[in-house]
Design a protein around this motif. Sequence first.
Motif, short mmCIF file in Angstrom:
data_model
loop_
_atom_site.label_atom_id
_atom_site.label_comp_id
_atom_site.label_asym_id
_atom_site.label_seq_id
_atom_site.Cartn_x
_atom_site.Cartn_y
_atom_site.Cartn_z
N TYR A 21 3.25 8.20 41.68
CA TYR A 21 2.66 9.50 42.01
C TYR A 21 3.77 10.55 42.11
CZ TYR A 21 -1.91 7.44 43.13
OH TYR A 21 -3.13 6.83 43.06
N ASP A 26 -0.24 10.32 36.95
CA ASP A 26 -1.53 10.49 37.62
C ASP A 26 -2.40 9.25 37.56
OD1 ASP A 26 -0.75 13.01 38.03
OD2 ASP A 26 -2.59 13.94 37.28
N TRP A 27 -2.28 8.55 36.48
CA TRP A 27 -3.23 7.49 36.20
C TRP A 27 -2.52 6.27 35.65
CZ3 TRP A 27 -7.81 6.23 37.48
CH2 TRP A 27 -8.78 7.20 37.74
N PHE A 28 -2.87 5.14 36.13
CA PHE A 28 -2.43 3.93 35.44
C PHE A 28 -3.46 2.83 35.69
CE2 PHE A 28 -0.98 1.45 39.07
CZ PHE A 28 -0.69 2.41 40.01
N SER A 29 -3.30 1.76 34.94
CA SER A 29 -4.25 0.65 35.06
C SER A 29 -3.48 -0.59 35.45
CB SER A 29 -4.93 0.39 33.72
OG SER A 29 -5.50 1.57 33.21
N TYR A 30 -4.16 -1.49 36.14
CA TYR A 30 -3.48 -2.76 36.43
C TYR A 30 -4.50 -3.87 36.56
CZ TYR A 30 -4.94 -2.58 41.31
OH TYR A 30 -5.68 -2.56 42.46
N TRP A 31 -4.00 -5.08 36.45
CA TRP A 31 -4.87 -6.24 36.67
C TRP A 31 -4.02 -7.40 37.17
CZ3 TRP A 31 -3.81 -4.04 31.95
CH2 TRP A 31 -3.15 -4.82 31.00
N LYS B 10 -17.57 0.38 32.88
CA LYS B 10 -18.37 -0.84 32.81
C LYS B 10 -19.79 -0.53 32.33
CE LYS B 10 -16.18 -3.95 36.03
NZ LYS B 10 -16.45 -4.94 37.07
N ASP B 32 -11.33 -7.35 33.09
CA ASP B 32 -11.50 -6.34 34.14
C ASP B 32 -10.16 -5.75 34.53
OD1 ASP B 32 -14.13 -6.86 34.27
OD2 ASP B 32 -14.16 -7.48 36.37
N ILE B 33 -10.10 -4.44 34.61
CA ILE B 33 -8.90 -3.84 35.15
C ILE B 33 -9.29 -2.82 36.22
CG2 ILE B 33 -7.65 -4.05 32.98
CD1 ILE B 33 -8.08 -1.01 32.66
N THR B 34 -8.31 -2.43 36.98
CA THR B 34 -8.53 -1.39 37.96
C THR B 34 -7.74 -0.17 37.54
OG1 THR B 34 -8.68 -3.12 39.61
CG2 THR B 34 -8.42 -0.87 40.41
N GLY B 35 -8.41 0.94 37.49
CA GLY B 35 -7.71 2.18 37.19
C GLY B 35 -7.40 2.87 38.50
N LEU B 36 -6.23 3.43 38.58
CA LEU B 36 -5.80 3.99 39.84
C LEU B 36 -5.24 5.37 39.56
CD1 LEU B 36 -5.47 3.00 42.75
CD2 LEU B 36 -3.11 2.51 42.20
N TYR B 54 -9.45 3.81 43.54
CA TYR B 54 -9.57 2.64 42.68
C TYR B 54 -10.86 2.70 41.88
CZ TYR B 54 -5.96 0.67 45.69
OH TYR B 54 -4.80 0.46 46.38
N ILE B 55 -10.76 2.54 40.61
CA ILE B 55 -11.94 2.59 39.77
C ILE B 55 -11.97 1.34 38.90
CG2 ILE B 55 -13.04 3.85 37.90
CD1 ILE B 55 -11.87 6.38 39.04
N GLN B 56 -13.10 0.68 38.87
CA GLN B 56 -13.22 -0.54 38.07
C GLN B 56 -13.52 -0.18 36.61
OE1 GLN B 56 -13.20 -3.68 39.81
NE2 GLN B 56 -12.92 -2.64 41.76
N LEU E 462 -25.63 -0.62 33.96
CA LEU E 462 -24.59 -0.47 34.97
C LEU E 462 -24.69 -1.57 36.02
CD1 LEU E 462 -22.33 1.24 36.08
CD2 LEU E 462 -24.01 2.76 37.10
N THR E 476 -11.93 -6.17 42.76
CA THR E 476 -10.95 -6.93 42.00
C THR E 476 -9.54 -6.58 42.44
OG1 THR E 476 -11.01 -5.24 40.30
CG2 THR E 476 -12.37 -7.19 39.95
N PHE E 477 -9.42 -5.64 43.37
CA PHE E 477 -8.08 -5.30 43.80
C PHE E 477 -7.83 -5.82 45.22
CE2 PHE E 477 -11.00 -1.76 43.97
CZ PHE E 477 -11.03 -1.43 45.30
#
Lengths: 121, 121, 121, 478, 478, 478
Positions: A21, A26-31, B10, B32-36, B54-56, E462, E476-477
């Motif tokens: 940040y 601003d944005w990234f993805s993770y798993w 999703k 599945d990933i989490t966007g942050l 956190y966004i799925q 959805l 999931t986090f």
Amino acid sequence: MKKIEAIIRKSKFEDVKKALYEVGIDWFSYWDITGLGKSTADQVVRGQVFHSHYIQRHMLSIVVRDQNVDKTVNAIMKAARTGEMGDGKIFVSDIEATYRIRTGESGPDALFNHEHELEEK
Amino acid sequence: MKKIEAIIRKSKFEDVKKALYEVGIDWFSYWDITGLGKSTADQVVRGQVFHSHYIQRHMLSIVVRDQNVDKTVNAIMKAARTGEMGDGKIFVSDIEATYRIRTGESGPDALFNHEHELEEK
Amino acid sequence: MKKIEAIIRKSKFEDVKKALYEVGIDWFSYWDITGLGKSTADQVVRGQVFHSHYIQRHMLSIVVRDQNVDKTVNAIMKAARTGEMGDGKIFVSDIEATYRIRTGESGPDALFNHEHELEEK
Amino acid sequence: MSFKLMWTTHKDIKMKKLSVAFFAFFTFLSFPLMAQGASAATAVVAPAINTGDTAWMIVATALVLLMTIPGLALFYGGLVRRKNILNVLMQCFIITAVISIEWVACGYSLAFGSSKGVLAPFIGGFHWAFLHGIHINDLSPYFISHSQPSGKFVNGVPVMIGTIPHIVFILFQMMFAVITPALIIGAFAERIKFKGFLIFSLLWALFIYNPVAHWVWSSDGWLAKLGALDFAGGTVVHINAGIAALVMAIMLKKRRDYEGHAIPPHNIPFVAIGAALLWFGWFGFNAGSGLAADGLAASAFLATHIATAAAAFTWAMLDWIIGKKPTLVGVATGAVAGLVAITPAAGFVDVVGAMVIGVMVSLVCFFMVAYVKPRLGYDDTLDAFGVHGMGGILGALLTGLFATPAIQAAYSGAFYGNPHQFVVQLLAVSATIVYSGVGTFILFVIVNKLFGLRATEQQEALGLDESMHGEAAYTTFD
Amino acid sequence: MSFKLMWTTHKDIKMKKLSVAFFAFFTFLSFPLMAQGASAATAVVAPAINTGDTAWMIVATALVLLMTIPGLALFYGGLVRRKNILNVLMQCFIITAVISIEWVACGYSLAFGSSKGVLAPFIGGFHWAFLHGIHINDLSPYFISHSQPSGKFVNGVPVMIGTIPHIVFILFQMMFAVITPALIIGAFAERIKFKGFLIFSLLWALFIYNPVAHWVWSSDGWLAKLGALDFAGGTVVHINAGIAALVMAIMLKKRRDYEGHAIPPHNIPFVAIGAALLWFGWFGFNAGSGLAADGLAASAFLATHIATAAAAFTWAMLDWIIGKKPTLVGVATGAVAGLVAITPAAGFVDVVGAMVIGVMVSLVCFFMVAYVKPRLGYDDTLDAFGVHGMGGILGALLTGLFATPAIQAAYSGAFYGNPHQFVVQLLAVSATIVYSGVGTFILFVIVNKLFGLRATEQQEALGLDESMHGEAAYTTFD
Amino acid sequence: MSFKLMWTTHKDIKMKKLSVAFFAFFTFLSFPLMAQGASAATAVVAPAINTGDTAWMIVATALVLLMTIPGLALFYGGLVRRKNILNVLMQCFIITAVISIEWVACGYSLAFGSSKGVLAPFIGGFHWAFLHGIHINDLSPYFISHSQPSGKFVNGVPVMIGTIPHIVFILFQMMFAVITPALIIGAFAERIKFKGFLIFSLLWALFIYNPVAHWVWSSDGWLAKLGALDFAGGTVVHINAGIAALVMAIMLKKRRDYEGHAIPPHNIPFVAIGAALLWFGWFGFNAGSGLAADGLAASAFLATHIATAAAAFTWAMLDWIIGKKPTLVGVATGAVAGLVAITPAAGFVDVVGAMVIGVMVSLVCFFMVAYVKPRLGYDDTLDAFGVHGMGGILGALLTGLFATPAIQAAYSGAFYGNPHQFVVQLLAVSATIVYSGVGTFILFVIVNKLFGLRATEQQEALGLDESMHGEAAYTTFD
Ligand SMILES: Nc1ncnc2c1ncn2[C@@H]1O[C@H](COP(=O)(O)OP(=O)(O)O)[C@@H](O)[C@H]1O
Ligand SMILES: Nc1ncnc2c1ncn2[C@@H]1O[C@H](COP(=O)(O)OP(=O)(O)O)[C@@H](O)[C@H]1O
Ligand SMILES: Nc1ncnc2c1ncn2[C@@H]1O[C@H](COP(=O)(O)OP(=O)(O)O)[C@@H](O)[C@H]1O
């Protein structure tokens, strides 16, 4: 544009998030991923110590414009480091095209919000 | 060959799936990933509204022959769009080599079933 | 450096792991993905046979120095093969830069432990 | 209400009370109705175990254990993040183990035993330590609606005794002593050191729970003597734990990543299982608190169920109207709030009273959790204060309004012509708030000084499962 | 079977029945055996609560609640997709809340109360609305195997009364009223609007469940008078809900991504936990339906367990032979089918009858689910009709064959010389099918018109958790 | 201890015993104390069901079922890897189904029935096959602390009989027969063929469980006659299953990827839920084993709970001191070890004895699991031997030391002046070890030869869920 993929410790996730940040990501993805190697982590189950080859890690994936690669890599590197084995790796690769689904924009423009960028300046 | 990675909602997954089938993409992988990010989605827990960073999302990964890149990107773009913030991104990068494990075939051939392709023509 | 991504059956995971250790791959990462395609796998729920388009697979991701690409690919290919439809794919792509978070080392050096490498020789 | 029914109703009859045996004209009269066809009044029979009451109370005891593990453990565990669930489960399990031992060691004696002199109204003695002198066939000296002549007489008046084994009463009360500190867990979840937590909980049980239980439920207790009504533990359990929760939440400070935002529950099905098991087990808690399988148990069961249903439904409606959508976490929270609020009232109110209590508690707790907490800014992780503290206070006060003589003839609330009861309830609530608040504060300071209570930044970020217990709840491989 | 034993066996004795009290020569004779050593025949004693029966019935009531939450909730919730589990859990919770309130408000009165004139055989009145006039120490007017003289006489004949508090009977029946609409959830899971669902369920309980319960279980009910046997709810609960499920599945149309293919359960361990809790709780359901802790309860428990074991095993074998591998979902489904089928029969059949019923129900339901459903093409998401509807029908009919006088002397089936019973069963089944089918259809049309029942394409894709409740079951986090 | 109390205490009275009815001077004397106010001594009354005892025993029976499904199923299922959980759950479910049927078919008759001639001390006959001749209102011929005159006399001595229906006793014992083979699952989890497992388990129940149950619990059993004490199944259930587990673990060889390393549990919350349900259900197991709702049940409940608490706490401390951090898996394991060890002792020891047993069992089992097992190198996947075998042996021996006449006057251990008891316990333990060990070995060889027991490498790598059942526990999509 470059894709930066970083494999980091779960425990350093909060720090890395903050660092990103700060440099304006601003944005990234993770798993969640599992790292598997010859080295091991100790775990105790019912008093019996065993050496697990499986290590839980986060994979971060960030696509940035070329000019932002270095600061992003540096930010992660600093924030994710503990100095002990297992801190993880960062991989950089090339991205040929990027599209923003919402607008259909393509190229580096798809990567940032104009309004936002302007504000920050 | 190119790798197309798409980060989508999703809720649009079913639509994207259909769209991909229509343009002849037989196989793809996703997880599945989490966007942050700095932006947030509202969530209500026990009456208290909070803004989650956190966004799925789903990450789709599809490797296609060069000639198929555009139609694939377009298909995803159209099907995944809602027009609101958060529709996601598509990234295209280069794949140097592909192997089909079953047969050991390599190169673009590994990407499609000859029989199948012929049928479709 | 190259990134090798392999989509394999879960049931072949142990074999692939062994094969990779044998050719000297010390570390790799993997995660669960879902493969989705027109072909189907049969599943029986309450006596009713149904054809699922969803197939559970492992995604392996390994970044290796150029000289190790072939042996890695071959190792996976051999170990993951059953000869039946659905054995999966291997994709190779280019990695421009690699950093070891712990030390800050970059380039191919970041990919192996010097001490380790020396020992093995 | 004291578990000893008699003296509160016959305060005028001046008689020397045995510490735990009772004179019981009134109970005596109702005896033929209770004893299963026994021709008790005519012949002198040795007092006997009533197998029906005993069967119910054994089951009720087990049900109250189920409330803590896995009920509360899952309810709380599902609400925290994936990296902290094991810590919550572990806290519930270790409390079950440690407090059970504390209870037989001295807790029961301190809470329900008697002491001499000025201490008598405030704390019991050690005469029952390690259950010394309690025999396998002893009958419970405590009873509510169902008793029998013990065969002893004091001044020519028959002394009454309960119908279940004394050991069953001890066990039943043990489970209450276990769940009370477990409720506090909700306030400091996700940020407490395990060692400090363990020592704190033990001390809290010793120095806060035992006295308050003595005040309210022992025949010698000063609140019992005042006539405070607490059927199944609104004051002793819920207000007590709820206030301790508030103090702990404030003293321990916020979680480092709290930033004024709640964090979504990691496993809502676990929350639902936990809430359902709490609901189920609470029948043991409330309907068991009459210590008999009779009409009062049935009535308490009914009040409990209806209040819970009303509270769950009300919360869903609030979610729907205010939060846009009805949520499962909301319904589960409402159900628990309803269970909390009806606890002190279960054996005193009728079905309409129960319904009103259920609706009101959801209104109050929703308001607390959704508006007051964010404004005040303390971090009560899982709303242990917001739900148990507030719900308990509300329930205790409403008991003073809605208690109806139609259920237990001796007890009426303000709405049934006895406004005095409301004043008594207010007093009991206040006393508990002050004692629990101050006591918890002191314990916090001591334990924090000596052992440390707050997890380090690194431990918190990593998650307490890994940092305190070296375990991960779910593997992602295989 | 009516819960009032007497008139069905003494139809010839013409006497004016009090709405809920009973003449009981026969019960009277067996009384000394039941009353715990009471010398009842000689002296006039006030009727008393039997604490043993009461203890068991309180527990049985709690067990039946456990069947719905979390039992059925998990069984169904594990079978749906990850994006829909909370919706299913939420439906079970909200039904528990709403129907419980409906039951005390008027449901109990309509189902078990009495009305005057031509309506009497079809529906009760409102005299017990909000449990008006029911006191804490009232005994249950309904009983099965265990009763006592009430102290009242009609025409010189002693009127019998039950041995448990009336409130316990009301609560026990309440849990039946709760689970029945909850069973229907299986048919429309993954595609219904929450608001419509809620209104539909409430109306269904009011207009379908209450009358059918009155027909079969009230002393005035026309099916009871005909002598239809339904020990624990095969007709009232399972056929009723199963037929409603079929109608709903057809009317609501298929899920948009159904395409003739089933969708794999998202969490099979939850399915297993749910099935195990159903099995456990069903002992309350079936063995509790005798309203006493006696030999009949034991026999019903035995029949229930053995039928379930046989059905689970049979389904596993069918899976193994036909589907290649024995599956856990299969065993769980078989167990539930067995529980359903034995429900009407539990208090009438011996262990051999139970075993045969268990084997047969798995054969029939497997066939329904694996062959008939796919052919017919309706989308009964979780086989609420296939398992509960078909299982209930089969069980009700087989009760007419296997009922043996060795269990309850007054009741025999066709295999024990009373073919008439089978005809009565057939009639009861048919009446329920027609009423439930038509009634559900009408309710569907009305609610669909006024509030809408089918989720939109977007909501369905959805997932209902997100679209109806704004929640995700698992993060999931972290 | 035999379930027939009498003859062990009155061995000197030479009298011909009826196979399952008892002479009972002593019980007779205590009768007025037990019967609920019945004036039994003066008038001849028909023996009657005690509804309180029956209520408790029906619930206890259901609780023991809950221990297997879902209790043990989740405890074991959470400990294995994600790819094997369904296999473990399936094994628990199918054992429940199959052994229940076996039990009514012949198991009960073999275990608790009587045979003639030299076989009598070793195995029962087939006279009760399919519960032949057992009627709905028959009273249990077996009893412990609570009995009544049956109305029959032998040589002028009244024959005593139990206070619960015979069917309840059969059902209660059925659940023990179910859980015992289920315990063995822990030893061979993650590597057994389902078909072989199923056949093995059935044969094991028939040929190992039934005889050992007969030895220890039948009035004719040779260990019962020797005076071996086993209140709730330390020998019959835990040693028996534990030794079988050891043999199976060794014979089946290690999992292919075991390599001396344990594998982390895939879902620790499931382990915790399982452990909590085992704890809860075990009250039925132990406190139910007195077959009555009385002081003995209360005492057994207390001993069970305190031993478990002590064991759980001790394991946590061992984990903390030796393994660095207290773990939830450790606490859960300790709790189960405590439950196992107190099982044979629950009805004989006081609270101090229980506490000591709890502490000791954790010390011993921790040592076994953490040190001995890795050294010896057998692969007892989930420590079925380490916990159940060792815990059972320890508990059986300590019963011979700590049994105190304060609980049951007739039974004392070495610490209360009766060293002989310890010798008897040693003999009972040894006999069970030898029989179970040799018998299991023979069954293994036979079943392995005929059907195959070990999963193939491919099946094991893929996971037994997929390879044996074609199912995946959790989906990762939707
Ligand atoms: N070459 C690689 N390809 C893919 N993932 C890797 C590779 N090397 C390391 N990783 C991942 O990074 C994680 C940590 O890296 P590690 O090599 O342990 O750090 P360090 O260099 O500090 O020892 C591993 O768990 C593994 O998942
Ligand atoms: N530069 C990026 N690198 C990696 N992931 C990204 C990046 N930008 C967006 N994403 C992912 O895409 C998702 C949605 O993209 P978003 O930027 O919200 O769409 P929009 O441009 O319509 O606002 C985010 O949740 C995040 O996971
Ligand atoms: N072009 C692709 N892009 C991404 N993933 C793919 C692609 N082709 C196949 N896969 C993945 O590989 C898995 C197996 O490949 P598959 O094509 O079935 O092997 P085979 O060629 O032996 O039939 C699929 O489940 C899918 O997840």
